[in-house]
Design a protein around this motif. Structure first.
Motif, short mmCIF file in Angstrom:
data_model
loop_
_atom_site.label_atom_id
_atom_site.label_comp_id
_atom_site.label_asym_id
_atom_site.label_seq_id
_atom_site.Cartn_x
_atom_site.Cartn_y
_atom_site.Cartn_z
N ARG A 1 16.45 7.02 -2.32
CA ARG A 1 16.56 7.76 -3.58
C ARG A 1 16.89 6.80 -4.72
O ARG A 1 16.60 7.09 -5.89
N ILE A 2 17.50 5.68 -4.39
CA ILE A 2 17.91 4.70 -5.40
C ILE A 2 17.02 3.47 -5.37
O ILE A 2 16.46 3.06 -6.38
N ALA A 3 16.88 2.88 -4.19
CA ALA A 3 16.18 1.59 -4.06
C ALA A 3 14.67 1.77 -4.05
O ALA A 3 14.14 2.84 -3.76
N ASP A 4 13.99 0.67 -4.35
CA ASP A 4 12.52 0.66 -4.39
C ASP A 4 11.91 0.27 -3.05
O ASP A 4 10.69 0.17 -2.93
N GLY A 5 12.75 0.06 -2.05
CA GLY A 5 12.30 -0.31 -0.72
C GLY A 5 13.48 -0.86 0.05
O GLY A 5 14.60 -0.96 -0.47
N SER A 6 13.24 -1.24 1.30
CA SER A 6 14.35 -1.75 2.10
C SER A 6 13.85 -2.68 3.19
O SER A 6 12.79 -2.47 3.79
N TYR A 7 14.63 -3.73 3.41
CA TYR A 7 14.50 -4.54 4.62
C TYR A 7 15.31 -3.86 5.71
O TYR A 7 16.44 -3.41 5.46
N VAL A 8 14.75 -3.78 6.91
CA VAL A 8 15.44 -3.09 8.00
C VAL A 8 15.33 -3.93 9.27
O VAL A 8 14.24 -4.35 9.66
N GLY A 9 16.48 -4.17 9.91
CA GLY A 9 16.49 -5.01 11.10
C GLY A 9 17.23 -4.39 12.27
O GLY A 9 16.63 -3.87 13.20
N THR A 10 18.55 -4.42 12.21
CA THR A 10 19.37 -4.07 13.37
C THR A 10 19.10 -2.66 13.89
O THR A 10 19.05 -2.43 15.10
N THR A 11 18.91 -1.71 13.00
CA THR A 11 18.74 -0.32 13.45
C THR A 11 17.48 -0.11 14.26
O THR A 11 17.36 0.87 15.00
N PHE A 12 16.51 -1.04 14.17
CA PHE A 12 15.28 -0.94 14.95
C PHE A 12 15.44 -1.47 16.37
O PHE A 12 14.54 -1.34 17.20
N LYS A 13 16.58 -2.07 16.67
CA LYS A 13 16.75 -2.73 17.96
C LYS A 13 17.33 -1.79 19.01
O LYS A 13 17.92 -0.76 18.68
N GLU A 14 17.16 -2.15 20.25
CA GLU A 14 17.67 -1.34 21.36
C GLU A 14 19.15 -1.03 21.15
O GLU A 14 19.96 -1.94 20.95
N ASN A 15 19.47 0.26 21.14
CA ASN A 15 20.84 0.75 20.94
C ASN A 15 21.43 0.33 19.60
O ASN A 15 22.65 0.39 19.40
N GLY A 16 20.58 -0.10 18.66
CA GLY A 16 21.06 -0.50 17.35
C GLY A 16 21.95 -1.72 17.38
O GLY A 16 22.79 -1.90 16.49
N LYS A 17 21.74 -2.59 18.37
CA LYS A 17 22.56 -3.79 18.53
C LYS A 17 21.84 -5.02 17.98
O LYS A 17 20.65 -5.22 18.24
N PHE A 18 22.58 -5.86 17.27
CA PHE A 18 22.00 -7.02 16.59
C PHE A 18 21.21 -7.92 17.53
O PHE A 18 20.15 -8.44 17.18
N ASP A 19 21.71 -8.12 18.75
CA ASP A 19 21.05 -9.07 19.65
C ASP A 19 20.01 -8.41 20.55
O ASP A 19 19.50 -9.04 21.48
N HIS B 1 0.82 -1.22 0.00
CA HIS B 1 0.00 0.00 0.00
C HIS B 1 0.85 1.27 0.00
O HIS B 1 0.39 2.33 0.45
N THR B 2 2.06 1.17 -0.48
CA THR B 2 2.93 2.33 -0.65
C THR B 2 4.07 1.94 -1.58
O THR B 2 4.39 0.75 -1.71
N GLU B 3 4.63 2.92 -2.23
CA GLU B 3 5.90 2.70 -2.92
C GLU B 3 7.03 2.88 -1.90
O GLU B 3 6.86 3.50 -0.86
N LYS B 4 8.17 2.31 -2.20
CA LYS B 4 9.35 2.37 -1.33
C LYS B 4 9.03 1.92 0.10
O LYS B 4 9.26 2.65 1.08
N PRO B 5 8.50 0.71 0.25
CA PRO B 5 8.13 0.22 1.58
C PRO B 5 9.35 -0.10 2.45
O PRO B 5 10.44 -0.41 1.95
N ILE B 6 9.12 -0.04 3.74
CA ILE B 6 10.09 -0.49 4.73
C ILE B 6 9.56 -1.78 5.35
O ILE B 6 8.46 -1.80 5.92
#
Length: 272
Positions: A231-249, A9-14
């Protein structure tokens, strides 16, 4: 209307990544004295944070099944199915599923859980941390067809996070032949590992070679670079940056998700 806008329901989804904690069969499941109830509880909490924060879709992966298997074990796949089934009433946005590094298991998981899209290393011959990886896209697509997953959208990694192709062709050439031979719904450009993104120059190179086929950023999209990425990509998968302090675990932090998505919405509004 593109399939991306039709689904998300949007272009350039996250697409927020919901990283399942270690599962039965994974060494750290036992080291950490985990249980399926704990895994489901954390997954439900992370899903709520992603959805409340405003992402456009969610991809459930066995991210903590380290070290990864080239053929995901039956117990791990069954555990993923159990978790996704337990969350079935909680989904408010489109969702996908991925059994990392195993295309056929990924397809089977999607069939069992009614996933709408997925992401995997579907094609090519590779070498890296897991050894030699050889894909059979013809068999994978025939499996998808046999299971009547006609509406399942497949997003293909064009490069690996810890692997290199077993040839010396450049990625632009691989992009063109992959599109011709394998008909991906979308290509995914990865960085060197989770949380590490590709250079924007590489994204631009793949996007230019891909023509009308969409290209997503697969890793490393964060608050500081998301505008450059989109500006380039048509969307993005986003994981680590959503986590507490940006930490993988870490666990998903709804405030980090909300701040990120506010910036994304402002960017997308500027494109209209």
């Amino acid at each position: 209307m593109s399939w991306i806008k039709d689904l998300f329901h949007t272009e350039k989804p996250i697409i927020g990544l919901l990283h399942l904690r270690a599962l039965p069969g994974d060494p750290s499941f036992y080291i950490n004295n985990s249980s399926m109830d704990k895994v489901i509880q954390q997954a439900r909490s992370d899903l709520k944070a992603l959805q409340d924060g405003g992402v456009d879709g969610v991809l459930i992966t066995n991210e903590f099944s380290l070290p990864y298997q080239k053929k995901v074990s039956a117990v791990t796949l069954a555990a993923m199915g159990r978790v996704i089934g337990a969350l079935s009433d909680d989904f408010r946005i489109p969702y996908g599923a991925e059994a990392i590094y195993d295309p056929d298991a990924t397809i089977e998981l999607c069939a069992a859980t009614d996933a709408q899209f997925t992401r995997c290393m579907f094609t090519g011959g590779w070498v890296g941390d897991l050894g030699v990886i050889d894909r059979d896209i013809g068999e994978t697509i025939r499996l998808k067809s046999a299971l009547r997953l006609d509406k399942l959208r497949l997003t293909y990694f064009i490069n690996g996070e810890g692997e290199v192709y077993l040839n010396d062709r450049d990625l632009a050439s691989i992009t063109k032949t992959m599109i011709f031979n394998c008909a991906p719904d979308c290509l995914v450009v990865a960085g060197g590992m989770a949380g590490s993104g590709p250079e924007t120059s590489l994204l631009a190179e793949i996007k230019a070679a891909a023509g009308e086929t969409p290209v997503f950023c697969g890793t490393g999209c964060n608050l500081s670079n998301v505008e450059s990425v989109l500006r380039i990509a048509d969307g993005s998968y986003v994981g680590t940056t959503f986590k507490e302090n940006g930490k993988f675990d870490g666990k998903i932090d709804v405030n980090r998700v909300s701040e990120f998505m506010e910036k994304v919405r402002a960017f997308r509004n500027g494109l209209e």
